[in-house]
Write a protein that holds these residues in place. Structure first.
Motif, short mmCIF file in Angstrom:
data_model
loop_
_atom_site.label_atom_id
_atom_site.label_comp_id
_atom_site.label_asym_id
_atom_site.label_seq_id
_atom_site.Cartn_x
_atom_site.Cartn_y
_atom_site.Cartn_z
N VAL A 1 0.74 -0.92 0.09
CA VAL A 1 0.32 0.14 -0.21
C VAL A 1 0.69 1.00 0.00
CG1 VAL A 1 -1.97 1.32 1.52
CG2 VAL A 1 -1.47 -1.11 0.45
N MET A 2 2.25 1.31 1.01
CA MET A 2 2.72 2.36 0.81
C MET A 2 3.32 2.62 -0.36
SD MET A 2 4.14 1.68 4.65
CE MET A 2 5.09 3.38 5.06
N GLN A 3 4.36 1.69 -0.92
CA GLN A 3 4.86 2.01 -2.39
C GLN A 3 4.41 1.85 -3.79
OE1 GLN A 3 6.93 -1.79 -3.02
NE2 GLN A 3 8.02 -1.88 -1.02
N ASN A 4 2.30 2.24 -3.47
CA ASN A 4 1.78 2.27 -4.34
C ASN A 4 0.71 2.31 -4.41
OD1 ASN A 4 0.49 1.93 -6.93
ND2 ASN A 4 1.72 0.29 -7.61
N PRO A 5 0.09 3.47 -4.16
CA PRO A 5 -1.15 3.04 -3.81
C PRO A 5 -2.40 3.13 -4.61
CG PRO A 5 0.49 5.32 -2.23
CD PRO A 5 1.31 4.41 -3.51
N ALA A 6 -2.05 3.42 -5.30
CA ALA A 6 -2.81 3.00 -6.76
C ALA A 6 -3.65 1.73 -6.58
CB ALA A 6 -2.56 3.45 -7.84
N LEU A 7 -2.69 0.76 -5.79
CA LEU A 7 -3.66 0.03 -5.94
C LEU A 7 -4.25 -0.47 -4.85
CD1 LEU A 7 0.17 -2.41 -4.77
CD2 LEU A 7 -1.72 -2.66 -6.69
N LEU A 8 -4.89 0.42 -4.02
CA LEU A 8 -6.14 0.47 -2.80
C LEU A 8 -7.33 0.84 -4.12
CD1 LEU A 8 -5.59 2.43 -0.19
CD2 LEU A 8 -5.94 0.14 0.05
N LYS A 9 -6.61 2.42 -4.73
CA LYS A 9 -7.76 1.92 -6.11
C LYS A 9 -8.73 0.92 -6.50
CE LYS A 9 -9.67 4.83 -9.50
NZ LYS A 9 -8.78 5.91 -10.16
N GLU A 10 -7.14 0.61 -7.51
CA GLU A 10 -7.67 -0.81 -8.26
C GLU A 10 -8.69 -2.25 -6.90
OE1 GLU A 10 -3.77 -2.41 -9.75
OE2 GLU A 10 -3.08 -0.63 -10.27
N ALA A 11 -7.68 -2.14 -6.31
CA ALA A 11 -8.32 -3.18 -4.78
C ALA A 11 -10.43 -2.01 -5.37
CB ALA A 11 -7.90 -3.26 -3.63
N VAL A 12 -10.25 -1.25 -4.56
CA VAL A 12 -12.02 -1.02 -4.68
C VAL A 12 -12.51 -1.29 -5.95
CG1 VAL A 12 -13.00 1.21 -3.88
CG2 VAL A 12 -11.48 0.71 -2.54
N VAL A 13 -12.46 -0.79 -6.87
CA VAL A 13 -12.07 -0.74 -8.10
C VAL A 13 -12.90 -2.33 -8.87
CG1 VAL A 13 -12.55 -0.78 -10.94
CG2 VAL A 13 -12.06 1.33 -9.10
N GLU A 14 -12.29 -3.32 -8.34
CA GLU A 14 -12.34 -4.63 -8.26
C GLU A 14 -13.40 -5.20 -7.69
OE1 GLU A 14 -9.39 -8.75 -8.25
OE2 GLU A 14 -8.17 -6.79 -8.95
N LEU A 15 -13.63 -4.76 -6.42
CA LEU A 15 -14.23 -5.18 -5.60
C LEU A 15 -15.92 -4.21 -6.05
CD1 LEU A 15 -12.69 -5.30 -1.98
CD2 LEU A 15 -13.93 -7.43 -2.88
N GLY A 16 -16.17 -3.52 -6.60
CA GLY A 16 -17.31 -2.57 -7.09
C GLY A 16 -17.45 -2.08 -6.34
N LEU A 17 -16.57 -1.05 -4.93
CA LEU A 17 -16.61 -0.15 -4.65
C LEU A 17 -16.61 1.30 -5.33
CD1 LEU A 17 -15.17 -1.86 -1.07
CD2 LEU A 17 -18.54 -1.83 -2.06
N ASP A 18 -16.63 2.17 -4.56
CA ASP A 18 -16.67 3.48 -5.25
C ASP A 18 -15.52 4.22 -4.18
OD1 ASP A 18 -17.21 6.29 -5.85
OD2 ASP A 18 -19.32 6.87 -4.68
N PHE A 19 -15.41 3.78 -5.16
CA PHE A 19 -13.72 4.86 -4.73
C PHE A 19 -13.55 6.39 -4.34
CE2 PHE A 19 -9.17 6.78 -5.32
CZ PHE A 19 -8.50 5.81 -4.86
#
Length: 83
Positions: A53-71
C-alpha cells in the motif's frame, strides 16, 4: 488479481470479510486499520500488505474498483483526514 486482495485471500480471508474491510476503508480509513489488525494476518504478511500500500497507493484504488465499490468515498475520507 490485485496484490492486496491476493495477500488477503492467501491468508484465508473470505470475500465477505474483504468486502467489509474495503467498505470500512471507503467510510473510515482509520477504522479500516483496526479491522486489518483484527484479521489475524501473520506479522510478515501484514508488513508485506502495508508495504504494498505504501509503495503503490494506486493498488487501493484498483482493489476498491475490483470489488465494485465507490472510490470517490475513499477520496472523500482521505480529504477529511487531511483537515
Amino acid at each position: 488479481m490485485n496484490p492486496i486482495l491476493a495477500i488477503l485471500k492467501e491468508n484465508n480471508i473470505n470475500d465477505e470479510q474483504i468486502s467489509e474491510l474495503f467498505q470500512t476503508l471507503t467510510e473510515n480509513p482509520i477504522a479500516a486499520m483496526a479491522t486489518i489488525g483484527q484479521l489475524g494476518l501473520p506479522p510478515e504478511q501484514l508488513q508485506q500488505l502495508m508495504g504494498q500500500v505504501m509503495q503503490n497507493p494506486a493498488l487501493l484504488k484498483e482493489a476498491v474498483v475490483e470489488l465494485g465499490l465507490d472510490f470517490s468515498k475513499v477520496e472523500a475520507a482521505k480529504a477529511q483526514l487531511q483537515k
